[in-house]
Design a protein around this motif. Sequence first.
Motif, PDB file in Angstrom:
ATOM      1  N   ALA A   1      54.947 -30.344 102.158  1.00 51.76           N
ATOM      2  CA  ALA A   1      54.816 -31.713 101.642  1.00 51.76           C
ATOM      3  C   ALA A   1      56.037 -32.544 102.009  1.00 51.76           C
ATOM      4  N   VAL A   2      57.230 -31.951 101.909  1.00 50.36           N
ATOM      5  CA  VAL A   2      58.454 -32.654 102.314  1.00 50.36           C
ATOM      6  C   VAL A   2      58.372 -33.044 103.778  1.00 50.36           C
ATOM      7  N   ASN A   3      57.966 -32.097 104.620  1.00 47.20           N
ATOM      8  CA  ASN A   3      57.897 -32.362 106.059  1.00 47.20           C
ATOM      9  C   ASN A   3      56.850 -33.412 106.412  1.00 47.20           C
ATOM     10  N   SER A   4      55.823 -33.541 105.586  1.00 46.21           N
ATOM     11  CA  SER A   4      54.752 -34.495 105.900  1.00 46.21           C
ATOM     12  C   SER A   4      55.220 -35.936 105.844  1.00 46.21           C
ATOM     13  N   PHE A   5      56.333 -36.193 105.183  1.00 45.00           N
ATOM     14  CA  PHE A   5      56.854 -37.557 105.117  1.00 45.00           C
ATOM     15  C   PHE A   5      57.678 -37.904 106.352  1.00 45.00           C
TER      16      PHE A   5
ATOM     17  N   VAL B   1      66.240 -26.233 103.006  1.00 47.02           N
ATOM     18  CA  VAL B   1      64.888 -25.862 102.559  1.00 47.02           C
ATOM     19  C   VAL B   1      63.904 -25.880 103.726  1.00 47.02           C
ATOM     20  N   ARG B   2      64.138 -26.743 104.700  1.00 45.47           N
ATOM     21  CA  ARG B   2      63.267 -26.785 105.876  1.00 45.47           C
ATOM     22  C   ARG B   2      63.496 -25.573 106.778  1.00 45.47           C
ATOM     23  N   THR B   3      64.679 -24.973 106.663  1.00 44.40           N
ATOM     24  CA  THR B   3      64.987 -23.779 107.458  1.00 44.40           C
ATOM     25  C   THR B   3      64.455 -22.510 106.805  1.00 44.40           C
ATOM     26  N   PHE B   4      64.706 -22.360 105.518  1.00 47.93           N
ATOM     27  CA  PHE B   4      64.417 -21.091 104.844  1.00 47.93           C
ATOM     28  C   PHE B   4      63.070 -21.052 104.115  1.00 47.93           C
ATOM     29  N   PHE B   5      62.547 -22.223 103.736  1.00 47.93           N
ATOM     30  CA  PHE B   5      61.334 -22.233 102.920  1.00 47.93           C
ATOM     31  C   PHE B   5      60.228 -23.097 103.532  1.00 47.93           C
ATOM     32  N   ALA B   6      60.223 -23.177 104.857  1.00 46.74           N
ATOM     33  CA  ALA B   6      59.271 -24.051 105.547  1.00 46.74           C
ATOM     34  C   ALA B   6      57.826 -23.625 105.349  1.00 46.74           C
ATOM     35  N   ASP B   7      57.593 -22.350 105.007  1.00 48.24           N
ATOM     36  CA  ASP B   7      56.226 -21.865 104.871  1.00 48.24           C
ATOM     37  C   ASP B   7      55.635 -22.099 103.491  1.00 48.24           C
ATOM     38  N   THR B   8      56.370 -22.776 102.594  1.00 45.02           N
ATOM     39  CA  THR B   8      55.840 -23.073 101.260  1.00 45.02           C
ATOM     40  C   THR B   8      55.101 -24.409 101.271  1.00 45.02           C
TER      41      THR B   8
ATOM     42  N   PRO C   1      80.026 -23.366 107.921  1.00 45.55           N
ATOM     43  CA  PRO C   1      79.301 -24.643 107.906  1.00 45.55           C
ATOM     44  C   PRO C   1      77.989 -24.492 107.148  1.00 45.55           C
ATOM     45  N   LEU C   2      77.853 -25.264 106.095  1.00 42.58           N
ATOM     46  CA  LEU C   2      76.662 -25.183 105.256  1.00 42.58           C
ATOM     47  C   LEU C   2      75.682 -26.305 105.598  1.00 42.58           C
ATOM     48  N   GLN C   3      74.407 -26.028 105.482  1.00 42.87           N
ATOM     49  CA  GLN C   3      73.392 -27.059 105.659  1.00 42.87           C
ATOM     50  C   GLN C   3      73.249 -27.854 104.365  1.00 42.87           C
ATOM     51  N   ASN C   4      72.862 -29.126 104.507  1.00 39.57           N
ATOM     52  CA  ASN C   4      72.543 -29.869 103.296  1.00 39.57           C
ATOM     53  C   ASN C   4      71.206 -29.373 102.738  1.00 39.57           C
TER      54      ASN C   4
END
Length: 488
Positions: free
Chosen positions: A182-186, A170-177, A162-165
């Motif tokens: 910026a993506v999460n801020s929306f 990106v929220r799982t693996f690159f959340a510290d960038t 099962p793959l993530q979209n």
Amino acid sequence: MKAIIYKIYLVVLGMCLLSACSKNWEDHFGGGDADAQKNLYTIISEHAEFSTFMDLLNKSGYGESLKESKNYTLIVPTNDAIAAVQDQYNFSDTAVIKSFVGYHIINSVYNVNSGADTVKALNFRNKYVEFTHGAFDGVEPLQGNLVASNGLYHVVGRPLKPLQNIFNLVRTFFADTKQIEAVNSFDTVSTEGDIIYYRYSPVWYTEVRRNMTTENKKHTYFVVDDENFETEYAKLRPFYATAYEEGNTLRPDSTTTFFAKKALLRDFIVEGELATDQLTNNLISIAGTKFSLDPSNIISRTKASNGVVYRVKRLEFALADQIKEIKVLGARPIGYKQTDKRSNTFFREKRDNEGNLYNDIEVYDHKVTSFYVKYRATGMNVAKYKVYGRAIMGLAGDPQTAAFIQYVYFFDPKLISVNEVDLYKRSVVNNLGANDTRMTFDVQPLNHGEVYLGEVTQDQYGNLPLLVMSNGTGPIILEYLRFVPIIQ
């Protein structure tokens, strides 16, 4: 002659072996006439080789579906296949079980696809499994096209993963960038009194988020280093300046930060799933922005359910490609000086003298002094724009055959008046280089080229309302106005 007989013997022997092999598979896993009378749930429950999957199926809650008369395709991992990956899943978590099992159950019936074309099959998790080259997402079956009363099943020696979209990946693996921050801020939920701010704004969803989550279309997404992200953001921010203060509780989606971040985040998404050798200097984002990637800056490549994510050091953007020209189409007005001249207003589809089709508007014989048509240029950046117009007149069937003049006026929010027309007197530089409050549009017979009208400055990001006005009671003809930003 002996050689020919020997070859025939080999062919016959091969066919016999193949038949015996298929029979052995049917004896081992089922798929014979008896199984064809049973539903998928019953078949799985009766074969010891599938007992682990059967246990997960019952825990997932999907078992009842496989008893129904509706047709499904089931991809069944053997006990050994699940045992080999068991340490990768927390099968004590019901959500994990549902995700794992649901990924292997597909709506409708799909045979093994041995062709090079890709058949996308929607599973219970609303993800697409790709049937191509005789495999499912790259997993080849041990046995395929086994018949049940309510569909088909294929046996695999390795479970589908099962793959993530892209959005969740990106929220799982690159959340510290900084980019994913910026993506999460929306995606926030907050309340202010009786006002509830929803999880994300419609504009953000339509322009960015949907392209990261949709499963029926592939995209390539890039995550860059913090330095590259912050440099690009700082470069764009002045062009998206608004009058709304940061933290504005009434219009949180109208601040400079909102528009600048949204514009930049669109440019990290490219349509299609690109292989590494396709990452050239001619990449174009979903927003139409050209950019380039040096292959030496690629850090990693991760497969998503709806495309692929590249972690890269940097991308190269040119400001002239990011701040784009705007076009206002004559055939798309938003209003008129008065509404009783519909019979004098024509929306035309014509072919110019070069054979090209175009659409325009013509307002003719309206008998109203200074009649005007209202338009709106949308998404205008904070910049100075050169303005060009195109209006073709004098073709066969056109009632207007003599040269005429029309005017273009721009809305000025600083002006106050009870008369609408007096609000449209923004200062401009006309086509002669002089300061003015209007642009003169000289329309000559059979002129197929653009006419330079002058320059107008947009001092806040957003819309620019404008009027195209007749000279006296003369006509109005417009194919388009084109606004070209002057980037220093």
